[in-house]
Every structure is written in C-alpha cells, then in structure tokens.
Design an enzyme around this catalytic site. Structure first.
Site, short mmCIF file in Angstrom:
data_model
loop_
_atom_site.label_atom_id
_atom_site.label_comp_id
_atom_site.label_asym_id
_atom_site.label_seq_id
_atom_site.Cartn_x
_atom_site.Cartn_y
_atom_site.Cartn_z
N ARG A 13 31.52 15.75 37.13
CA ARG A 13 30.77 15.50 35.89
C ARG A 13 31.71 15.07 34.76
O ARG A 13 31.78 13.89 34.41
CB ARG A 13 29.96 16.75 35.52
CG ARG A 13 28.90 16.54 34.46
CD ARG A 13 29.43 16.54 33.04
NE ARG A 13 30.12 17.77 32.67
CZ ARG A 13 30.81 17.91 31.55
NH1 ARG A 13 30.92 16.91 30.69
NH2 ARG A 13 31.44 19.05 31.28
N HIS A 206 36.97 26.10 28.68
CA HIS A 206 37.01 24.72 29.19
C HIS A 206 38.07 23.99 28.36
O HIS A 206 37.82 23.59 27.23
CB HIS A 206 35.62 24.13 28.99
CG HIS A 206 35.43 22.68 29.30
ND1 HIS A 206 34.69 22.24 30.39
CD2 HIS A 206 35.81 21.56 28.66
CE1 HIS A 206 34.64 20.91 30.39
NE2 HIS A 206 35.32 20.47 29.35
N HIS A 208 40.73 20.97 27.71
CA HIS A 208 41.27 19.64 27.99
C HIS A 208 42.78 19.72 27.74
O HIS A 208 43.23 20.42 26.84
CB HIS A 208 40.58 18.58 27.12
CG HIS A 208 39.21 18.25 27.61
ND1 HIS A 208 38.94 17.11 28.35
CD2 HIS A 208 38.04 18.92 27.55
CE1 HIS A 208 37.67 17.09 28.68
NE2 HIS A 208 37.09 18.19 28.21
N CYS A 239 35.26 13.12 27.00
CA CYS A 239 33.89 12.87 26.55
C CYS A 239 33.85 11.53 25.82
O CYS A 239 34.67 11.28 24.94
CB CYS A 239 33.44 13.99 25.63
SG CYS A 239 31.84 13.69 24.87
P1 HMG Z 1 18.60 9.65 21.62
O1 HMG Z 1 18.92 8.21 21.55
O2 HMG Z 1 18.48 10.42 20.37
O3 HMG Z 1 17.30 10.00 22.47
O4 HMG Z 1 19.69 10.33 22.59
P2 HMG Z 1 15.93 9.30 22.65
O5 HMG Z 1 15.00 10.39 23.02
O6 HMG Z 1 15.66 8.43 21.47
O7 HMG Z 1 16.18 8.38 23.94
C1 HMG Z 1 17.01 7.26 23.94
C2 HMG Z 1 16.88 6.57 25.28
O8 HMG Z 1 17.40 7.45 26.32
C3 HMG Z 1 15.44 6.27 25.68
O9 HMG Z 1 15.48 5.16 26.55
C4 HMG Z 1 15.07 7.50 26.50
O10 HMG Z 1 14.04 7.24 27.40
C5 HMG Z 1 16.34 7.78 27.23
P3 HMG Z 1 15.09 3.69 26.03
O11 HMG Z 1 13.67 3.83 25.59
O12 HMG Z 1 16.04 3.41 24.89
O13 HMG Z 1 15.31 2.84 27.23
N1 HMG Z 1 16.53 9.18 27.58
C6 HMG Z 1 16.79 9.62 28.81
N2 HMG Z 1 16.90 8.96 29.97
C7 HMG Z 1 17.18 9.72 31.06
N3 HMG Z 1 17.38 11.05 31.02
C8 HMG Z 1 17.28 11.73 29.88
C9 HMG Z 1 16.95 11.00 28.72
N4 HMG Z 1 16.78 11.36 27.43
C10 HMG Z 1 16.51 10.25 26.75
N5 HMG Z 1 17.50 13.04 29.85
C11 HMG Z 1 20.31 12.01 24.15
C12 HMG Z 1 19.71 11.71 22.80
C13 HMG Z 1 20.59 13.51 24.18
C14 HMG Z 1 19.32 11.67 25.25
C15 HMG Z 1 21.59 11.18 24.35
O14 HMG Z 1 22.37 11.26 23.20
C16 HMG Z 1 22.39 11.63 25.53
O15 HMG Z 1 21.98 11.49 26.68
N6 HMG Z 1 23.60 12.21 25.30
C17 HMG Z 1 24.45 12.71 26.34
C18 HMG Z 1 25.88 12.57 25.94
C19 HMG Z 1 26.80 13.14 26.99
O16 HMG Z 1 26.44 13.27 28.17
N7 HMG Z 1 28.03 13.49 26.58
C20 HMG Z 1 29.02 14.01 27.47
C21 HMG Z 1 28.76 15.43 27.89
S1 HMG Z 1 29.28 16.64 26.70
C22 HMG Z 1 30.96 16.89 27.05
O17 HMG Z 1 31.55 16.12 27.76
C23 HMG Z 1 31.66 18.11 26.50
C24 HMG Z 1 31.88 19.20 27.57
O18 HMG Z 1 32.67 18.70 28.65
C25 HMG Z 1 32.58 20.41 26.96
C26 HMG Z 1 33.83 20.05 26.14
O19 HMG Z 1 34.70 19.32 26.63
O20 HMG Z 1 33.88 20.56 25.01
C27 HMG Z 1 30.55 19.70 28.14
MG MG Z 2 34.84 18.45 28.58
#
Ligand code: HMG
Ligand code: MG
Length: 308
Positions: A13, A206, A208, A239
């Site tokens: 992931r 967690h 990095h 990220c």
């Molecule tokens: P948004 O643009 O505010 O949401 O994003 P929305 O509801 O307006 O949707 C935008 C588009 O995404 C739409 O599609 C939705 O249908 C689609 P369009 O009409 O434009 O074609 N959509 C989805 N599609 C599939 N599955 C879904 C989904 N939700 C909406 N679940 C949202 C808000 C949260 C969806 C977006 O910002 C997002 O997906 N963010 C994820 C970011 C991410 O994964 N970041 C990395 C993980 S965090 C990390 O790495 C830190 C960690 O490792 C810990 C650390 O290191 O500290 C965990």
């Molecule tokens: Mg991370």
C-alpha cells in the site's frame, strides 16, 4: 515478560502508492504472497481511494478479490469514505484503516477534509466496519511534523488518536509522514498518549526513514512500551500529498534489528529479502536498503546471510 512485537507490513500500500510505473495486479498479488510466506501476519494490501488521487492502486477491487488469503494473516485496506467501504466490502475485506492527521493543512490536501470533518466522516465508517466484525485502525499522520505548517504539538496528535478510539478504531497508528521525528519526540508522544489513557497495546508507530532516524525511533517506541511497528519491504513508500516523504522504514532493516535485539515477531529475514528483491525488480531498480545490501549476519560464523 514476553518480548513480542508486531511487524505491520505496508509495502503493497504505502510502498507502491507513490510509484509512477504501473505495476500489474498479478505482480502485486505475488508480492503480497511473498510477504505472507515470509511470516508477516499483517499486510496492508491496497487502498479503496479515488483512482484519481492514487492511480497506482486503482486495481484495489480486483486485487483484494483475487488475493490468496493465508490463514492467520490480516490484510487491512485503506478506506477514506463510504464509497471506499462499499468497494472494500464487495471485494471481501475484513480489516480497514481510516486515515486522518494531526494537521488540517495536510488532511485538506490528502482527503479534502479538515481533521474535524474527517473524524465526523469516519465515525459511521468505523461504526459500520465494527458491526461487520472488521478489524479497525486509525492513522494519525503528521504526528511529528507537517509539510505545510511545520512542527506539530504532540498533544494535538494524541487528541486526534483519542477521538479515533472513541469513534471505534481498535488501534491508532502515529505516522511520521515526512520522517522528521527523533527518539526523544517519540518518547514524549508515547508518554503523553499513555497519560491521556490510551493503552499501549492500542498504539502503533509508522516511521518514514527520510532522515535516517526511523530505527532509532523504533527503539524509543519499544522503550516506551509500544509493540507494533509499520515497515515496508524494500524501503519503498511515500504519500503523494506529502512533499518530501521518502520511503518507509525498511522491513528488512526492522527485522534485523528486532532479531539481534532478541524480540520475537515470527518474520523470516530471508523471506522478507526475497519479497524486497522481487519488488525492487518489478520497480526496475536495485534494492538500496541497508540490510538489503549487506544481508543479515550469522554470529556463529561471522558471515553475512541472505544475500542473493
Ligand atoms: P474529493 O475530490 O473531495 O471527493 O476526494 P469526491 O467525493 O468529490 O470525489 C472525487 C472523485 O473521486 C469522484 O470521481 C468520485 O466518484 C471519486 P469523478 O466524479 O471525479 O470521476 N471517488 C472515489 N472513487 C473510488 N473510490 C472511492 C472514491 N471516493 C471518491 N473511495 C477523497 C476525497 C478522499 C476521495 C480523495 O481525496 C482520496 O481518495 N484521497 C486519498 C489520498 C490517499 O490515498 N493518500 C495516501 C494515503 S495516506 C498516507 O499515505 C499516510 C499514511 O501512510 C500514514 C503516514 O505516513 O503518516 C497512512
Ligand atoms: Mg506512510
């Protein structure tokens, strides 16, 4: 007291989410299975996020549905909203992680919500996952520092963790998203969390390894009584919404450190090195982690082990 630690693998992931080269679902499945074969019992396999936000993990549905599940292995997935929960349920998930942060400047860019909004949004998701009997983790990213607003007060990270537990997370994981923490800060955060009433067995870290402090931070976490640490085989990770976030602590570096320090964890270093080499090959670059290069070490003979 038993010296047992959980090694929580995030390579499939966190490790892959920021990689630009498209990786086939078949290679991801093989990678996850090599990790399970290495003895890892918690493998965060993918994210049910917007494919626009993280194109590399757009195959989450197919991947989770096709995953050969080994008994006794937990395969958590990241879920940002109700849509993600529905997709994860349809693909057969039984463990999830929701993810917020200690700073709204970060969550706004990462999930388009403030911290308060994210907690309000996650409450029904954690509630539903609880009723489904799923295992539930809540991440607190930027627990030590934010790429947009700088230093983070540990009390605000702990406050978010406490609220995640209140709304149904079973475990909270403090993320040093951009790798700025040092051991004294980890000790301080752990102490503040314990003072706030968070049980040590519900805390994970967690790290990095952006600035080379991750293993030292693990040592501080262990000294403070925390027994779960995230790592990514091959040291991949970062990220897309955290500029400057480099790889996670490498699982092979963590496993070497734990073995040599007498901690039990059930993970084979040779097995992790096999998985790490596999993913490095898929990404088309040499395995650059410390233990990936040096191998393990056999104290009986003095020779390096596990080198290819
Ligand atoms: P948004 O643009 O505010 O949401 O994003 P929305 O509801 O307006 O949707 C935008 C588009 O995404 C739409 O599609 C939705 O249908 C689609 P369009 O009409 O434009 O074609 N959509 C989805 N599609 C599939 N599955 C879904 C989904 N939700 C909406 N679940 C949202 C808000 C949260 C969806 C977006 O910002 C997002 O997906 N963010 C994820 C970011 C991410 O994964 N970041 C990395 C993980 S965090 C990390 O790495 C830190 C960690 O490792 C810990 C650390 O290191 O500290 C965990
Ligand atoms: Mg991370």
């Amino acid at each position: 007291m038993e010296r047992r630690v959980r090694v929580y693998e995030v390579g499939p992931r966190d490790g892959l989410q920021n990689e630009a080269t498209p990786i086939s679902t078949a290679d991801k499945l093989r990678y996850a299975d090599l990790l399970a074969a290495a003895g890892l019992r918690e493998i965060e396999v993918t994210s049910f996020v917007s494919p626009r936000a993280v194109p590399q993990l757009a195959d989450a549905d197919e991947l989770l549905a096709g995953l050969p599940r080994r008994p006794g292995v937990r395969y958590p997935v990241l879920v940002p909203n109700a849509r993600g929960l529905e997709r994860a349920a349809a693909a057969g998930a039984d463990a999830l992680a929701v993810f917020t942060a200690a700073s709204s400047a970060f969550t706004r860019r990462n999930i388009a919500m403030t911290v308060d909004e994210s907690l309000a949004a996650f409450a029904p998701i954690l509630g539903r996952a609880g009723r489904l009997g799923w295992w539930r983790r809540g991440y607190v990213s930027t627990a030590f520092g934010c790429p947009y607003t700088g230093r983070v007060d540990p009390r605000s990270a702990v406050d978010v963790a406490r609220r995640l537990l209140e709304i149904g997370a079973e475990e909270v994981c403090f993320g040093d998203t951009i790798g700025v923490a040092v051991p004294d800060q980890v000790s301080e955060l752990t102490a503040i969390a314990v003072d706030a009433g968070i049980p040590l067995d519900r805390i994970a870290y967690h790290f990095h390894d952006t600035r080379g402090t991750a293993l030292a931070n693990v040592a501080a976490g262990l000294a403070g009584g925390v027994r779960c640490f995230d790592a990514s085989s091959g040291g991949t990770g970062g990220c897309p919404y955290a500029p400057g976030a480099a790889g996670n602590l490498a699982t092979e570096d963590l496993v070497y450190f734990l073995d040599a320090s007498g901690w039990q964890h059930g993970v084979s270093l040779d097995g992790v090195l096999t998985a790490a080499r596999f993913v490095a090959g898929v990404l088309g670059r040499p395995l650059a982690t410390k233990v990936g290069q040096a191998g393990g070490w056999d104290p009986a003979s003095g020779a390096a082990t596990g080198r290819s």
